[in-house]
Design a protein around this motif. Structure first.
Motif, PDB file in Angstrom:
ATOM      1  N   LYS A   1       0.830  -1.205   0.000  1.00  0.00           N
ATOM      2  CA  LYS A   1       0.000   0.000   0.000  1.00  0.00           C
ATOM      3  C   LYS A   1       0.867   1.258   0.000  1.00  0.00           C
ATOM      4  O   LYS A   1       0.567   2.242  -0.681  1.00  0.00           O
ATOM      5  CB  LYS A   1      -0.918  -0.009   1.221  1.00  0.00           C
ATOM      6  N   PHE A   2       1.961   1.230   0.759  1.00  0.00           N
ATOM      7  CA  PHE A   2       2.850   2.388   0.789  1.00  0.00           C
ATOM      8  C   PHE A   2       3.520   2.609  -0.570  1.00  0.00           C
ATOM      9  O   PHE A   2       3.699   3.744  -1.018  1.00  0.00           O
ATOM     10  CB  PHE A   2       3.915   2.204   1.875  1.00  0.00           C
ATOM     11  N   ILE A   3       3.881   1.507  -1.231  1.00  0.00           N
ATOM     12  CA  ILE A   3       4.508   1.629  -2.553  1.00  0.00           C
ATOM     13  C   ILE A   3       3.530   2.206  -3.563  1.00  0.00           C
ATOM     14  O   ILE A   3       3.888   3.013  -4.430  1.00  0.00           O
ATOM     15  CB  ILE A   3       5.049   0.255  -3.008  1.00  0.00           C
ATOM     16  N   SER A   4       2.258   1.785  -3.432  1.00  0.00           N
ATOM     17  CA  SER A   4       1.260   2.310  -4.365  1.00  0.00           C
ATOM     18  C   SER A   4       1.027   3.804  -4.178  1.00  0.00           C
ATOM     19  O   SER A   4       0.543   4.475  -5.083  1.00  0.00           O
ATOM     20  CB  SER A   4      -0.058   1.547  -4.189  1.00  0.00           C
ATOM     21  N   ARG A   5       1.358   4.354  -3.008  1.00  0.00           N
ATOM     22  CA  ARG A   5       1.198   5.789  -2.768  1.00  0.00           C
ATOM     23  C   ARG A   5       2.353   6.613  -3.343  1.00  0.00           C
ATOM     24  O   ARG A   5       2.309   7.833  -3.333  1.00  0.00           O
ATOM     25  CB  ARG A   5       1.106   6.059  -1.267  1.00  0.00           C
ATOM     26  N   GLY A   6       3.407   5.978  -3.770  1.00  0.00           N
ATOM     27  CA  GLY A   6       4.503   6.702  -4.371  1.00  0.00           C
ATOM     28  C   GLY A   6       5.804   6.590  -3.636  1.00  0.00           C
ATOM     29  O   GLY A   6       6.811   7.128  -4.085  1.00  0.00           O
TER      30      GLY A   6
ATOM     31  N   THR B   1      10.793   3.469  -1.863  1.00  0.00           N
ATOM     32  CA  THR B   1      11.814   2.949  -0.957  1.00  0.00           C
ATOM     33  C   THR B   1      11.243   2.589   0.404  1.00  0.00           C
ATOM     34  O   THR B   1      11.989   2.380   1.341  1.00  0.00           O
ATOM     35  CB  THR B   1      12.926   3.986  -0.769  1.00  0.00           C
ATOM     36  N   ALA B   2       9.914   2.557   0.539  1.00  0.00           N
ATOM     37  CA  ALA B   2       9.292   2.303   1.841  1.00  0.00           C
ATOM     38  C   ALA B   2       9.492   0.849   2.241  1.00  0.00           C
ATOM     39  O   ALA B   2       9.312  -0.061   1.445  1.00  0.00           O
ATOM     40  CB  ALA B   2       7.805   2.620   1.788  1.00  0.00           C
ATOM     41  N   GLY B   3       9.878   0.671   3.478  1.00  0.00           N
ATOM     42  CA  GLY B   3       9.987  -0.684   4.013  1.00  0.00           C
ATOM     43  C   GLY B   3       8.678  -1.110   4.645  1.00  0.00           C
ATOM     44  O   GLY B   3       7.626  -0.533   4.402  1.00  0.00           O
ATOM     45  N   TYR B   4       8.759  -2.104   5.478  1.00  0.00           N
ATOM     46  CA  TYR B   4       7.542  -2.592   6.123  1.00  0.00           C
ATOM     47  C   TYR B   4       6.954  -1.551   7.068  1.00  0.00           C
ATOM     48  O   TYR B   4       5.754  -1.443   7.217  1.00  0.00           O
ATOM     49  CB  TYR B   4       7.862  -3.873   6.888  1.00  0.00           C
ATOM     50  N   PHE B   5       7.827  -0.826   7.759  1.00  0.00           N
ATOM     51  CA  PHE B   5       7.358   0.125   8.749  1.00  0.00           C
ATOM     52  C   PHE B   5       7.557   1.579   8.312  1.00  0.00           C
ATOM     53  O   PHE B   5       7.429   2.487   9.116  1.00  0.00           O
ATOM     54  CB  PHE B   5       8.084  -0.089  10.089  1.00  0.00           C
ATOM     55  N   ALA B   6       7.949   1.839   7.077  1.00  0.00           N
ATOM     56  CA  ALA B   6       8.221   3.203   6.641  1.00  0.00           C
ATOM     57  C   ALA B   6       6.920   3.950   6.434  1.00  0.00           C
ATOM     58  O   ALA B   6       6.020   3.448   5.765  1.00  0.00           O
ATOM     59  CB  ALA B   6       9.031   3.189   5.345  1.00  0.00           C
ATOM     60  N   PRO B   7       6.760   5.152   6.988  1.00  0.00           N
ATOM     61  CA  PRO B   7       5.533   5.930   6.791  1.00  0.00           C
ATOM     62  C   PRO B   7       5.546   6.612   5.435  1.00  0.00           C
ATOM     63  O   PRO B   7       6.586   6.697   4.764  1.00  0.00           O
ATOM     64  CB  PRO B   7       5.583   6.936   7.937  1.00  0.00           C
ATOM     65  N   PRO B   8       4.417   7.119   4.974  1.00  0.00           N
ATOM     66  CA  PRO B   8       4.371   7.855   3.699  1.00  0.00           C
ATOM     67  C   PRO B   8       5.253   9.089   3.771  1.00  0.00           C
ATOM     68  O   PRO B   8       5.488   9.659   4.840  1.00  0.00           O
ATOM     69  CB  PRO B   8       2.890   8.213   3.561  1.00  0.00           C
TER      70      PRO B   8
END
Length: 403
Positions: free
Chosen positions: A359-364, A367-374
């Motif tokens: 879901k985070f990757i789909s937001r743009g 480089t987001a990991g499992y716990f990386a915020p937007p």
């Protein structure tokens, strides 16, 4: 006896003082055997101070005919009772006829309901409504008022809920609750799946056959071996259910080799078969090769208890698997049960974290990991500096302006 009593009192009169033991013994020595027997007949049969043999007035003087045979004695008593005719009553019994005066307890004064009058003024409108009300209306009114002793359970529920079926109007006040008729559920249709057709579709890699359900179908062992051999090259089937199919241990071993080569099967159901614990352990080791199976059910086998050695081997195999989410197996030891539950929870958490990362990757945020915020969701913090004096704590606004 009279002479002895007379001698006991010199004046010829019986004194009120009780006799002593010496005087009683002296009187008994002067009595004959016949007088003693007559004296024993006058004893109290309920006197607990005397032995039972002395309290009984009847004494059998007949010689014994032989040893006691209880069974023969009871049979003789039954025969005599049957042969003895019943004594006729002086006055014949007539049902319903009361002879003599009937006893009535004076402490209980019964009053008839006709003599009892209840004078309650309910108003003209209420009395008119009650006089015109039917029996069913009165029953509903009693249920609303909570008069449980006047109605039965079925009538009460019918008056309380509009969804409940109305009570039978023919029951009335003296009705008895009838049992609710049971709902008829049609029997489950038999499984008409043909194992030979399933085998042909597996060999042909039919795109429409993604699930195979052979539950409750008696499949020969030869057909099982052919199906498992064909599954090694099948890339379509995702779910295989073989519950209560008389699956033998040899066929299950061939299934373990199939699971080592097949990477598309995700759900496997082997309940209610004849698989031994050692073969179950091999099946759990085999699914670790491809790690495609997410659900494996193997309850109700021939051996109910797996044993500590087999359960520990299955537990280690499950802990080495990162895709298994559901395990249908009964563990006897708490250690194995807890370790399996903890590991399955870890696998579920791993999938949940992957889903959040997607879901985070789909937001743009590529480089987001499992716990990386937007990006841009968290403020940028500055490193705190050491104050030059203690007064800066009290003049923070002034220091901010200087900055």
């Amino acid at each position: 006896m009279k002479d002895a009593m007379a001698k006991a009192a010199p004046t010829g009169k019986v004194t009120d003082a009780p006799l002593t033991d010496e005087e009683i013994d002296e009187l008994l020595t002067k009595l004959t055997s016949e007088e003693i027997e007559k004296l024993l007949e006058d004893t109290d049969p309920d006197d607990t101070h005397m032995p039972p043999s002395a309290r009984c007035t009847y004494h059998c003087e007949k010689a014994p005919t032989g040893p006691l045979n209880r069974k023969a004695l009871l049979n003789y008593i039954y025969d005599q009772a049957k042969k003895t005719p019943d004594q006729q009553d002086y006055v014949p019994h007539v049902p319903g006829t009361v002879r003599g005066k009937k006893w009535i307890n004076p402490q209980i004064q019964e009053e008839s309901l006709d003599d009892f009058q209840l004078d309650i003024d309910l108003g003209d409108e209420i009395e008119m409504a009650l006089n015109d009300a039917s029996t069913q209306d009165m029953i509903d009114l009693a249920g609303i008022m909570g008069l449980h002793s006047l109605i039965n359970q079925e009538q009460y529920h019918a008056s309380q809920s509009d969804k409940a079926d109305k009570a039978d109007p023919n029951l009335g006040w003296d009705g008895v609750t009838k049992a609710t008729p049971l709902k008829y559920y049609p029997p489950e249709a038999p499984n008409l799946t043909n194992p030979d057709e399933v085998l042909e579709k597996i060999i042909e890699n039919d795109e429409e056959q993604k699930e195979v359900n052979l539950n409750n179908v008696p499949v020969p062992e030869k057909t099982f071996l052919e199906i498992f051999k064909a599954l090694q090259n099948n890339k379509v089937l995702h779910s295989l259910s073989l519950s209560n199919t008389s699956l033998t241990d040899w066929a299950a071993c061939n299934l373990a080799h199939t699971l080592e080569a097949n990477g598309t099967i995700e759900k496997l159901n082997l309940e209610s078969n004849n698989i031994t614990p050692q073969t179950l352990s091999k099946l759990f080791e085999a699914i670790n090769i491809q790690e495609s199976v997410t659900e494996l059910k193997a309850l109700n086998q021939a051996a109910q208890c797996l044993g500590n050695k087999v359960e520990m081997a299955i537990t280690k195999s499950i802990e080495n698997n990162k895709t298994l989410l559901k395990v249908g197996l009964q563990f006897e030891f708490n250690d194995c049960r807890n370790r399996v539950a903890v590991h399955l929870q870890k696998n579920l958490d791993r999938i949940r974290l992957k889903r959040i990362a997607e879901k985070f990757i789909s937001r743009g945020n590529a480089t987001a990991g499992y716990f990386a915020p937007p990006p841009g969701s968290l403020p940028v913090w500055k490193k705190a500096s050491t104050p030059e004096s203690e007064y800066e704590y009290y003049y923070s606004d002034h220091s901010d302006d200087e900055d």
